[in-house]
Design a protein around this motif. Structure first.
Motif, PDB file in Angstrom:
ATOM      1  N   LYS A 114       5.760   0.801  -4.243  1.00  0.00           N
ATOM      2  CA  LYS A 114       5.661  -0.500  -4.916  1.00  0.00           C
ATOM      3  C   LYS A 114       6.730  -1.459  -4.424  1.00  0.00           C
ATOM      4  O   LYS A 114       7.810  -1.038  -4.016  1.00  0.00           O
ATOM      5  N   ASP A 154       0.406  -7.444 -12.424  1.00  0.00           N
ATOM      6  CA  ASP A 154      -0.982  -7.012 -12.601  1.00  0.00           C
ATOM      7  C   ASP A 154      -1.433  -6.048 -11.496  1.00  0.00           C
ATOM      8  O   ASP A 154      -2.558  -6.135 -10.991  1.00  0.00           O
ATOM      9  N   GLU A 165      -0.755   5.575 -20.845  1.00  0.00           N
ATOM     10  CA  GLU A 165       0.402   4.691 -20.746  1.00  0.00           C
ATOM     11  C   GLU A 165       0.744   4.177 -22.134  1.00  0.00           C
ATOM     12  O   GLU A 165      -0.131   3.852 -22.937  1.00  0.00           O
TER      13      GLU A 165
HETATM   14  N1  LIG Z   1       4.924   6.205 -10.576  1.00  0.00           N
HETATM   15  C1  LIG Z   1       3.665   5.958 -10.986  1.00  0.00           C
HETATM   16  N2  LIG Z   1       2.810   6.979 -11.204  1.00  0.00           N
HETATM   17  C2  LIG Z   1       1.524   6.757 -11.575  1.00  0.00           C
HETATM   18  N3  LIG Z   1       1.003   5.523 -11.778  1.00  0.00           N
HETATM   19  C3  LIG Z   1       1.792   4.454 -11.586  1.00  0.00           C
HETATM   20  C4  LIG Z   1       3.165   4.607 -11.178  1.00  0.00           C
HETATM   21  N4  LIG Z   1       3.693   3.369 -11.075  1.00  0.00           N
HETATM   22  C5  LIG Z   1       2.724   2.500 -11.391  1.00  0.00           C
HETATM   23  N5  LIG Z   1       1.570   3.128 -11.700  1.00  0.00           N
HETATM   24  C6  LIG Z   1       0.300   2.492 -12.136  1.00  0.00           C
HETATM   25  O1  LIG Z   1       0.236   1.169 -11.635  1.00  0.00           O
HETATM   26  C7  LIG Z   1       0.277   0.208 -12.722  1.00  0.00           C
HETATM   27  C8  LIG Z   1       1.084  -1.006 -12.302  1.00  0.00           C
HETATM   28  O2  LIG Z   1       2.407  -0.615 -11.972  1.00  0.00           O
HETATM   29  P1  LIG Z   1       3.662  -1.488 -12.396  1.00  0.00           P
HETATM   30  O3  LIG Z   1       3.658  -1.637 -13.853  1.00  0.00           O
HETATM   31  O4  LIG Z   1       4.886  -0.895 -11.783  1.00  0.00           O
HETATM   32  O5  LIG Z   1       3.311  -2.805 -11.593  1.00  0.00           O
HETATM   33  P2  LIG Z   1       3.223  -4.335 -11.949  1.00  0.00           P
HETATM   34  O6  LIG Z   1       2.250  -4.898 -11.008  1.00  0.00           O
HETATM   35  O7  LIG Z   1       4.606  -4.853 -11.960  1.00  0.00           O
HETATM   36  O8  LIG Z   1       2.628  -4.381 -13.361  1.00  0.00           O
HETATM   37  P3  LIG Z   1       2.679  -5.521 -14.456  1.00  0.00           P
HETATM   38  O9  LIG Z   1       1.366  -6.197 -14.377  1.00  0.00           O
HETATM   39  O10 LIG Z   1       2.829  -4.701 -15.692  1.00  0.00           O
HETATM   40  O11 LIG Z   1       3.849  -6.384 -14.150  1.00  0.00           O
HETATM   41  C9  LIG Z   1       0.894   0.984 -13.873  1.00  0.00           C
HETATM   42  O12 LIG Z   1       0.554   0.392 -15.099  1.00  0.00           O
HETATM   43  C10 LIG Z   1       0.263   2.366 -13.651  1.00  0.00           C
HETATM   44  O13 LIG Z   1      -1.074   2.385 -14.090  1.00  0.00           O
END
Ligand SMILES: Nc1ncnc2c1ncn2[C@@H]1O[C@H](COP(=O)(O)OP(=O)(O)OP(=O)(O)O)[C@@H](O)[C@H]1O
Ligand SMILES: [Mg+2]
Length: 393
Positions: free
Chosen positions: A153, A160, A196
């Motif tokens: 990431k 999202d 989650e």
């Molecule tokens: N280490 C992990 N293991 C399994 N699934 C993960 C992991 N990290 C993220 N995910 C999946 O990906 C989704 C998005 O990750 P994350 O929340 O880090 O990203 P984001 O794009 O910043 O999200 P947000 O929209 O909440 O800001 C999580 O809600 C989960 O479903």
């Protein structure tokens, strides 16, 4: 400004919120009730919050002079999003302006690598993780944690689910995609989770804090679609542990306002921190109709250092379903679709964000609450599906 500060009743506090999205719009509802003057730094004249807030100058939050001028006319500065550069916020603080949450806390919601490092320092439970800069480092990380798949990431700028990839090997094409983002990349253990959860707390400058019931959130393609409060069948000890983790993080990081801690309930029972948000959060929208004090109200109370309100639920179950824009032009008239939803379910609560429909865009949410989880869920899902044009009866 359409009016001067001196025109407001004596003592009226002015809260400046940077960003004019739906979070600022929903904050305005509670600002009205509390007699608080909300100023919004809006991205455009008709963005979600600008439709509801009289004092909503248009400006770019990345422009220092714009932010300085905006902040000078507020008693406290807070946020609808986490993107304001921390250098600028440090400068405001140095000039004596109250910024809540402050930059030293906020950076942990901006940068996932900084967040992981800080949480490790006080042993907050987290998935295995490492910042990686090459395919070799990805391969080494995977070896250390027992193999692929792993998660990659972006440390900054994700939302999202954009900026999150599953890599099946160090040669996976998504590796190129991740490195092409041109920000440091964090590798994480791919958590085998049952579901989650989200732990939301509010904390005020003098340290009072309250914890909302732990909720379950469902994401589809990285976007939150549904939230159930409280998380069904969560063992009371697990719920208490999740709340304590969030309260601990809020205290250690010095968060003021709402802190949302996204968590995984792993199959092996571990509760692992995924990421942090320091503003009202989508997983807390249920609280507008479902809690004694909404997350928006407690955010305002916290940044004004007022006593916090009860986060207790009003009903045994509350379900919030996001209204996401569909692909179909014919479903763009949300107001028309309201008729059916309101007629079918007098207990339903609908929240529109004043946003026009685009595929996948969060344009509103619906909430139902009551004693029977299946019934509450069906009502909320039906309404959201009808509004998005997925069903037509
Ligand atoms: N280490 C992990 N293991 C399994 N699934 C993960 C992991 N990290 C993220 N995910 C999946 O990906 C989704 C998005 O990750 P994350 O929340 O880090 O990203 P984001 O794009 O910043 O999200 P947000 O929209 O909440 O800001 C999580 O809600 C989960 O479903
Ligand atoms: Mg997330």
């Amino acid at each position: 400004m359409k009016f001067e500060r001196k025109d407001l009743p004596v003592g009226t506090p002015v809260v400046g919120m940077i960003g004019g999205g739906q979070l600022a719009r929903m904050t305005q509802e509670t600002a009205i009730a509390l007699g608080v003057q909300l100023r919004v730094l809006a991205e455009g004249p008709a963005v979600s919050a600008a439709q509801a807030v009289a004092d909503a100058p248009v400006g770019d939050y990345r422009d220092p002079e714009t932010v300085r001028r905006f902040a000078a006319e507020a008693d406290v500065v807070t946020f609808d999003h986490e993107h304001v550069p921390t250098d600028l916020l440090h400068e405001l603080e140095a000039a004596g302006i109250k910024v809540y949450p402050g930059p030293d806390a906020l950076v942990h919601a901006q940068d996932k690598a900084v967040m992981r490092q800080r949480l490790d320092a006080f042993d907050a439970p987290a998935p295995a993780h490492q910042v990686v800069a090459s395919r070799d480092e990805i391969a080494d990380f995977a070896k250390r944690i027992g193999g692929f798949p792993i998660i990659l990431k972006t440390t900054r700028g994700g939302y999202d689910g954009k900026g999150v990839w599953v890599a099946e090997s160090s040669e996976d094409p998504v590796v190129d995609e991740a490195f092409a983002a041109n920000v440091p990349i964090l590798a994480e253990e791919k958590v085998d989770f049952v579901r989650e959860l989200s732990a939301i707390v509010a904390r005020s400058p003098h340290g009072q804090a309250v914890a909302y019931p732990i909720v379950e959130s469902v994401q589809v393609n990285g976007i939150c679609v549904e939230v159930t409060a409280p998380a069904p069948d969560l063992a009371p000890e697990q719920a208490a542990k999740a709340q304590q983790t969030a309260l601990r993080i809020a205290k250690e990081l010095g968060v003021v306002g709402i802190l949302a801690v996204e968590m995984f309930e792993a199959r092996d029972g571990r509760l692992l921190v995924n990421e942090l948000a320091m503003r009202p959060h989508n997983t807390g929208h249920w609280s507008i109709d479902g809690a004694v004090t909404s997350q928006f109200e407690n955010h305002l109370r916290a940044v004004l250092d007022l006593p916090l309100g009860s986060p207790a639920a009003r009903a045994p179950y509350t379900v919030m379903v996001n209204v996401l824009g569909g692909d179909d032009e014919s479903t763009a008239d949300m107001h028309y679709a309201l008729l059916h939803c309101l007629a079918r379910d007098p207990g339903l609560k609908v929240h529109f964000y004043g946003k026009s429909v685009k595929p996948g865009r969060k344009v509103g949410h619906v909430t139902a609450y009551g004693d029977d989880l299946d019934d509450v869920r069906e009502r909320a899902r039906h309404a959201a599906a009808y509004l998005t044009g997925t069903i037509d009866e």
